[in-house]
Design a protein around this motif. Structure first.
Motif, short mmCIF file in Angstrom:
data_model
loop_
_atom_site.label_atom_id
_atom_site.label_comp_id
_atom_site.label_asym_id
_atom_site.label_seq_id
_atom_site.Cartn_x
_atom_site.Cartn_y
_atom_site.Cartn_z
N ALA A 42 2.62 5.73 -0.31
CA ALA A 42 2.43 4.31 0.00
C ALA A 42 0.99 3.89 -0.26
N ARG A 58 -5.34 2.24 2.19
CA ARG A 58 -4.86 0.98 2.78
C ARG A 58 -5.82 0.46 3.85
N MET A 60 6.49 0.02 4.28
CA MET A 60 5.84 1.16 3.63
C MET A 60 6.86 1.99 2.85
N ASP A 116 0.73 -2.61 -0.39
CA ASP A 116 1.10 -2.05 0.91
C ASP A 116 0.28 -2.68 2.04
#
Length: 346
Positions: A323, A15, A141, A330
């Motif tokens: 996640a 992420r 999340m 995300d």
């Protein structure tokens, strides 16, 4: 004011704290946005996408940290092996950091941030109240992690979820138990039901019963007057008598179900152990446990964080990057939470 978005260095973390879309919104708020080179690549956001919306790409990691008035991150600061320095030491003196921090579990990190005279905002500590919903990164999340938990369980299970009637005979549906009907739990219920599983769920908060039932799942109850809703809409620590009753319930359920998904967390504390070794050994061979609390100590006694282990034929999934395995979506959700936060801060 300058925002710095470094590349996440935690193992397996894909992420990024700002996407091209959210970076554009941050610029409209008056911020100058610096992105470390390659920060968004793992989430399918190339540097060129950031440059196209006016962000500055910075190759020097230390320079980005030192030059930013506010650093936006996903994971809490940690040791950077490439620079042989801790990320807290990269933060400018009296600078501001916004990220997941888990302050109650990370006293050493808080001490380091204090020494830097830093202002730190923990996105995992946003209260679950109406006016803070748009800032609630933990829910953002958890929603996708709950969905992903079912996908990972299905991959390890080796059987279909839905029941079928064929010329060769009847195939019963997969039985799934979800422990904890918060955001992650409800997402898991929805995903498992969508795949055709027979789902049952338990939560210490009776208030979620209607939500669980509205999604087509059975809500398991105890004959107890105690309620488990604490401050901020989170669960609280229950009495010994209640815990004993719920553990007896889980022991009976473990003998029946094929998959257990645990999501129980109590703010500021280690995750409670709800699935014992005896319960695991009572499950049918081929069963699966997905422990969404693995990073905070795990709800299953046998969970190994960041691993998929096997105990007596039962797969125990302790992955802490669920996640992150849906990094594109995300990152967009988390980035939007940060936009709302900075907008509200003025």
């Amino acid at each position: 004011m300058r925002l710095g978005i470094p590349r996440e260095i935690a193992a397996g973390e894909r992420r990024v704290a700002a996407t091209p879309d959210t970076a554009k919104k941050l610029q409209k708020l008056g911020f100058e946005v610096w992105i470390e080179a390659g920060a968004g690549v793992a989430a399918s956001f190339p540097d060129s996408a950031y440059e196209a919306v006016g962000c500055q790409i910075v190759s020097d990691t230390a320079h980005l940290w030192e030059s930013a008035d506010i650093v936006l991150k996903v994971r809490a600061p940690q040791w950077n092996p490439d620079l042989d320095r801790d990320e807290t030491d990269l933060l400018r003196q009296a600078g501001t950091l916004i990220s997941f921090i888990w302050p109650a579990q990370n006293p050493a990190l808080l001490e380091k941030l204090t020494q830097r005279k830093a202002t730190a905002l923990a996105m995992d500590s946003v209260p679950r109240i109406t006016r803070a919903q748009k800032l609630d990164a933990l829910s953002s999340m958890s929603n996708l992690a709950g969905y992903r938990a079912v996908i990972e369980a299905a991959h390890q299970f080796g059987r279909g979820f839905t029941g079928q009637i064929t010329a060769a005979g009847k195939i019963p549906p997969c039985k799934v138990l979800v422990i904890g009907a918060g955001v992650a739990g409800l997402a898991a219920i929805g995903a498992a039901r969508g795949l055709g599983a027979a789902v049952r769920a338990f939560d210490t908060r009776p208030v979620v019963k209607e939500q669980v039932q509205s999604m087509g799942a059975e809500f398991l109850e105890l004959d107890f007057s105690e309620e488990g809703e604490g401050s901020g809409g989170y669960a609280k620590v229950m009495s010994p008598a209640f815990i004993a009753a719920e553990m007896a319930l889980f022991a009976e359920q473990a003998k029946e179900v094929d998959i257990i998904i645990t999501t129980a967390l109590v703010p500021g504390k280690k995750a409670p152990h709800l699935v014992t070794q005896e319960m695991v050994e009572a499950m049918k061979p081929g069963s699966v446990i997905v422990d969404l609390a693995a990073e905070q100590g795990g709800n299953c006694e046998l969970t190994r964080p960041d691993e998929i282990s096997d105990h007596h034929g039962v797969k125990i999934i302790g992955l802490t990057d669920l996640a992150s395995r849906m990094a594109n979506q995300d990152s967009q959700l988390y980035g939007t939470n940060l936009v709302h936060l900075l907008s509200d801060l003025g």
